[in-house]
Design a protein around this motif. Structure first.
Motif, PDB file in Angstrom:
ATOM      1  N   TRP A 264       0.813  -1.217   0.000  1.00  0.00           N
ATOM      2  CA  TRP A 264       0.000   0.000   0.000  1.00  0.00           C
ATOM      3  C   TRP A 264       0.846   1.266   0.000  1.00  0.00           C
ATOM      4  O   TRP A 264       0.314   2.363  -0.050  1.00  0.00           O
ATOM      5  N   ARG A 265       2.122   1.100   0.071  1.00  0.00           N
ATOM      6  CA  ARG A 265       2.996   2.274   0.048  1.00  0.00           C
ATOM      7  C   ARG A 265       2.895   2.955  -1.304  1.00  0.00           C
ATOM      8  O   ARG A 265       2.736   2.307  -2.334  1.00  0.00           O
ATOM      9  N   GLU A 266       3.026   4.255  -1.283  1.00  0.00           N
ATOM     10  CA  GLU A 266       2.962   5.011  -2.536  1.00  0.00           C
ATOM     11  C   GLU A 266       4.238   4.764  -3.338  1.00  0.00           C
ATOM     12  O   GLU A 266       5.282   4.465  -2.806  1.00  0.00           O
ATOM     13  N   ALA A 267       4.090   4.923  -4.644  1.00  0.00           N
ATOM     14  CA  ALA A 267       5.251   4.764  -5.516  1.00  0.00           C
ATOM     15  C   ALA A 267       6.231   5.888  -5.227  1.00  0.00           C
ATOM     16  O   ALA A 267       5.827   7.004  -4.884  1.00  0.00           O
ATOM     17  N   PRO A 268       7.493   5.632  -5.357  1.00  0.00           N
ATOM     18  CA  PRO A 268       8.454   6.704  -5.084  1.00  0.00           C
ATOM     19  C   PRO A 268       8.301   7.842  -6.085  1.00  0.00           C
ATOM     20  O   PRO A 268       7.956   7.628  -7.254  1.00  0.00           O
ATOM     21  N   ALA A 269       8.511   9.018  -5.609  1.00  0.00           N
ATOM     22  CA  ALA A 269       8.383  10.200  -6.465  1.00  0.00           C
ATOM     23  C   ALA A 269       9.493  10.183  -7.513  1.00  0.00           C
ATOM     24  O   ALA A 269      10.601   9.719  -7.246  1.00  0.00           O
ATOM     25  N   PRO A 270       9.195  10.659  -8.717  1.00  0.00           N
ATOM     26  CA  PRO A 270      10.228  10.676  -9.755  1.00  0.00           C
ATOM     27  C   PRO A 270      11.365  11.621  -9.355  1.00  0.00           C
ATOM     28  O   PRO A 270      11.153  12.644  -8.708  1.00  0.00           O
ATOM     29  N   VAL A 271      12.537  11.247  -9.741  1.00  0.00           N
ATOM     30  CA  VAL A 271      13.708  12.060  -9.422  1.00  0.00           C
ATOM     31  C   VAL A 271      13.834  13.148 -10.476  1.00  0.00           C
ATOM     32  O   VAL A 271      13.918  12.863 -11.668  1.00  0.00           O
ATOM     33  N   VAL A 272      13.820  14.374 -10.037  1.00  0.00           N
ATOM     34  CA  VAL A 272      13.955  15.511 -10.940  1.00  0.00           C
ATOM     35  C   VAL A 272      15.316  16.121 -10.675  1.00  0.00           C
ATOM     36  O   VAL A 272      15.636  16.487  -9.550  1.00  0.00           O
ATOM     37  N   ARG A 273      16.087  16.209 -11.721  1.00  0.00           N
ATOM     38  CA  ARG A 273      17.418  16.777 -11.552  1.00  0.00           C
ATOM     39  C   ARG A 273      17.384  18.257 -11.923  1.00  0.00           C
ATOM     40  O   ARG A 273      16.999  18.619 -13.032  1.00  0.00           O
TER      41      ARG A 273
END
Length: 132
Positions: free
Chosen positions: A70-79
């Motif tokens: 149920w954990r949320e997907a990790p946030a996308p990495v923005v460089r």
């Protein structure tokens, strides 16, 4: 003299007589099944402790495994590109006349001026005292 103040080595003291009387009483015999009962109780307590510990570990493992999907997907990495460093500000030369003003001793009234002011204050206070 208090009867409790006697020395423990005293033969006639109350503690010594009480100890002798207790030793003279017949001790009850230990039941034959006492050792078996004690071992059974120790075994059951160990088993109970093991069950409680393993149950706690199992409950924790189940909670973690249920919680993980149920954990949320990790946030996308923005460089982001870091901002350009600021150029250093050149040091400003302070003129000598400003330095002389900055580092000059503070202006202080001379002692003659301070003495005159004190005399005026004393005279004013004396006049106020006469008004009463």
């Amino acid at each position: 003299m208090n009867s409790f103040d006697t020395h423990p080595d005293d033969e006639t003291g109350p503690d010594r007589r009480l100890a002798d009387r207790l030793r003279s009483l017949a001790m009850p015999a230990t039941p034959p099944a006492l050792e078996v009962g004690v071992r059974r109780r120790i075994r059951s307590r160990r088993t109970r402790r093991t069950v409680h510990a393993s149950g706690s570990v199992l409950a924790l493992a189940v909670a973690v495994s249920v919680w993980t999907p149920w954990r949320e997907a990790p946030a996308p990495v923005v460089r982001h590109t870091p901002p350009a460093p600021l150029a250093p500000v050149p040091a400003r030369e302070i003129p000598a006349d400003e330095l002389a003003v900055l580092f000059a001793p503070p202006p202080v009234d001379s002692l003659a001026i301070l003495g005159g002011r004190n005399e005026q204050f004393v005279a004013a206070l004396n006049r106020l005292e006469d008004v009463k």
